[in-house]
Design an enzyme around this catalytic site. Structure first.
Site, PDB file in Angstrom:
ATOM      1  N   LYS A   1      28.162  57.462  54.798  1.00  0.00           N
ATOM      2  CA  LYS A   1      26.734  56.989  54.098  1.00  0.00           C
ATOM      3  C   LYS A   1      27.062  55.698  53.895  1.00  0.00           C
ATOM      4  O   LYS A   1      28.031  55.051  53.601  1.00  0.00           O
ATOM      5  CB  LYS A   1      26.537  57.892  52.809  1.00  0.00           C
ATOM      6  CG  LYS A   1      27.545  57.666  51.782  1.00  0.00           C
ATOM      7  CD  LYS A   1      27.606  58.675  50.582  1.00  0.00           C
ATOM      8  CE  LYS A   1      28.663  58.620  49.637  1.00  0.00           C
ATOM      9  NZ  LYS A   1      28.772  59.631  48.730  1.00  0.00           N
TER      10      LYS A   1
ATOM     11  N   TYR B   1      30.367  26.670  35.823  1.00  0.00           N
ATOM     12  CA  TYR B   1      29.202  27.048  34.935  1.00  0.00           C
ATOM     13  C   TYR B   1      29.727  27.476  33.475  1.00  0.00           C
ATOM     14  O   TYR B   1      30.731  28.175  33.392  1.00  0.00           O
ATOM     15  CB  TYR B   1      28.413  28.227  35.371  1.00  0.00           C
ATOM     16  CG  TYR B   1      27.476  27.615  36.664  1.00  0.00           C
ATOM     17  CD1 TYR B   1      26.429  26.824  36.167  1.00  0.00           C
ATOM     18  CD2 TYR B   1      27.540  28.256  37.771  1.00  0.00           C
ATOM     19  CE1 TYR B   1      25.672  26.273  37.445  1.00  0.00           C
ATOM     20  CE2 TYR B   1      26.877  27.956  38.686  1.00  0.00           C
ATOM     21  CZ  TYR B   1      25.825  26.770  38.661  1.00  0.00           C
ATOM     22  OH  TYR B   1      24.878  26.447  39.483  1.00  0.00           O
TER      23      TYR B   1
END
Ligand SMILES: *Cc1c(COP(=O)(O)O)cnc(C)c1O
Length: 379
Positions: free
Chosen positions: A38, A258
């Site tokens: 899947k 950041y």
């Protein structure tokens, strides 16, 4: 590097996937070993992975959606294909046309399927999903007893799904096994299936009787061990290598990335890598305030991530390397040194999520199906 200069390249070893399937199959030769493919074979490319598994000997495949069953059918025309998410309303025709078998998980689905078979005479098979403690899909035990006492058709498979097999000490697994043994005995002609990867590995080590007629491993095929802390005989499958954009030096006390979330504790040399969270490396794997994040590897040495992970960039500390990477060279993000499970742990998640998050920006290649042939090369 190709002329398109991808930030990173992902190599998927089909030979390792085939080897892992054979290893799992051999753990319990009395039980068929299927393959769960899947989500595009857990992000690794069902169109390439399915033929490799078929060649290794797998003949039964599980997907989540009918669209995924189409890919499997094209890649393995003779495969038996089960669709785990069941029968959407009005979809029976499409299942029959593809010879894909729905895993029927509610009384409503069972009745719709039975009506379709009665109306069309279609011979397409289906599985019955019995809920033994997951409370997700599947007939409740009472519904299962009702349906199986007067089955409207003969199911090709009865199955259930283990909720806690990745934690071997949990008592739920034995309760699920016992309930499934009782319920599946009501359909004595149908093969029964319970074990996922963890169940397949557990069944082998504990003699827990989880194998039944058919096992359904997924993640273990792709080299991730679902049982944390218990070694498994699996080969690594993915290698992810990121290009170095630049190498720079910075003084102790300098903030990196950041938010200035990490400050260097000494004069350091940093390599800036050309991938980030938009590629599927989770932002949670960064470092902040001295709390370590993930590591990369270069020439056998580990290099810590420094600061927050950006959308397209990651900084790593290469200060200790006598021969640090240069601009344009590659660093291992995943591979023989840094496993999928290592990166998952550093990201606060599981190997499944690391694999299925691997993004479309990478140059992807599939290697090593027996003769080392490249199936598809983006590099
Ligand atoms: C995904 C899934 C599997 C495979 O699980 P792994 O833990 O990846 O081995 C098996 N059965 C069902 C019902 C699933 O949803």
């Amino acid at each position: 590097m190709s002329a398109s200069f991808p930030g990173a390249r992902l190599t998927i070893d089909l030979g390792a996937i085939a080897r892992n399937w054979r290893t799992l199959a051999a753990l319990d030769p009395s039980s068929e070993c299927a393959a769960v493919v899947k989500a595009d074979a857990y992000g690794l490319g069902a169109a390439e992975v399915v033929p490799a598994l078929r060649a290794a000997g797998a003949r039964t495949f599980f997907v989540a959606h009918l669209s995924e069953a189409r890919v499997v059918r094209a890649a393995a025309p003779d495969a038996v294909i089960y669709v785990l998410n069941g029968l959407p309303p009005g979809a029976a025709d499409a299942f029959a046309a593809l010879d894909a078998r729905p895993v029927l998980g509610s009384t409503e689905e069972v009745l719709e399927w039975a009506a379709f078979r009665a109306a069309t005479g279609a011979a397409t098979e289906a599985a019955l999903h019995l809920d033994t403690g997951m409370t997700r899909l599947g007939l409740t035990p009472d519904e299962a007893r009702a349906v199986l006492s007067r089955p409207p058709f003969r199911p090709a498979l009865v199955m259930s799904h283990l909720a806690c097999a990745d934690e071997p000490d949990r008592p739920e697994t034995e309760r699920q096994r016992a309930l499934f043994a009782e319920l599946s005995a009501l359909a004595p002609d149908a093969p029964a299936s319970l074990a996922n990867s963890a169940g397949t590995l557990l069944g082998a080590t504990s003699g827990g009787g989880l194998g039944f007629a058919l096992r359904r491993p997924g993640v273990a095929l792709y080299g991730s061990n679902p049982i944390v802390g218990r070694p498994a005989p699996l080969s690594p499958v993915v290698t992810l290598e990121a290009h170095v954009v630049q190498v720079r030096e910075a003084e102790g006390g300098t903030a990196v990335g950041y938010g200035g979330a990490e400050r260097l504790t000494r004069r350091s040399r940093l390599a800036i890598l050309s991938l980030g969270y938009a590629d599927g490396v989770f932002r949670a794997a960064g470092s902040a305030d001295g709390a370590p994040g993930a590591v990369a590897a270069f020439n056998g040495a580990f290099c810590a991530y420094v600061g927050r992970i950006s959308m397209d960039l990651i900084a790593i500390d290469v200060t200790a390397l006598p021969d640090p990477p240069r601009r344009g060279e590659v660093v291992e993000i995943l591979g023989p040194r840094v496993t999928v499970d290592d990166l998952a742990r550093a990201s606060g998640t599981i190997g499944y999520e690391v694999l299925t998050a691997l993004g479309p920006r990478f140059a992807r290649r599939h290697v090593g199906c027996g003769d080392g042939a490249l199936f598809r090369s983006g590099i």
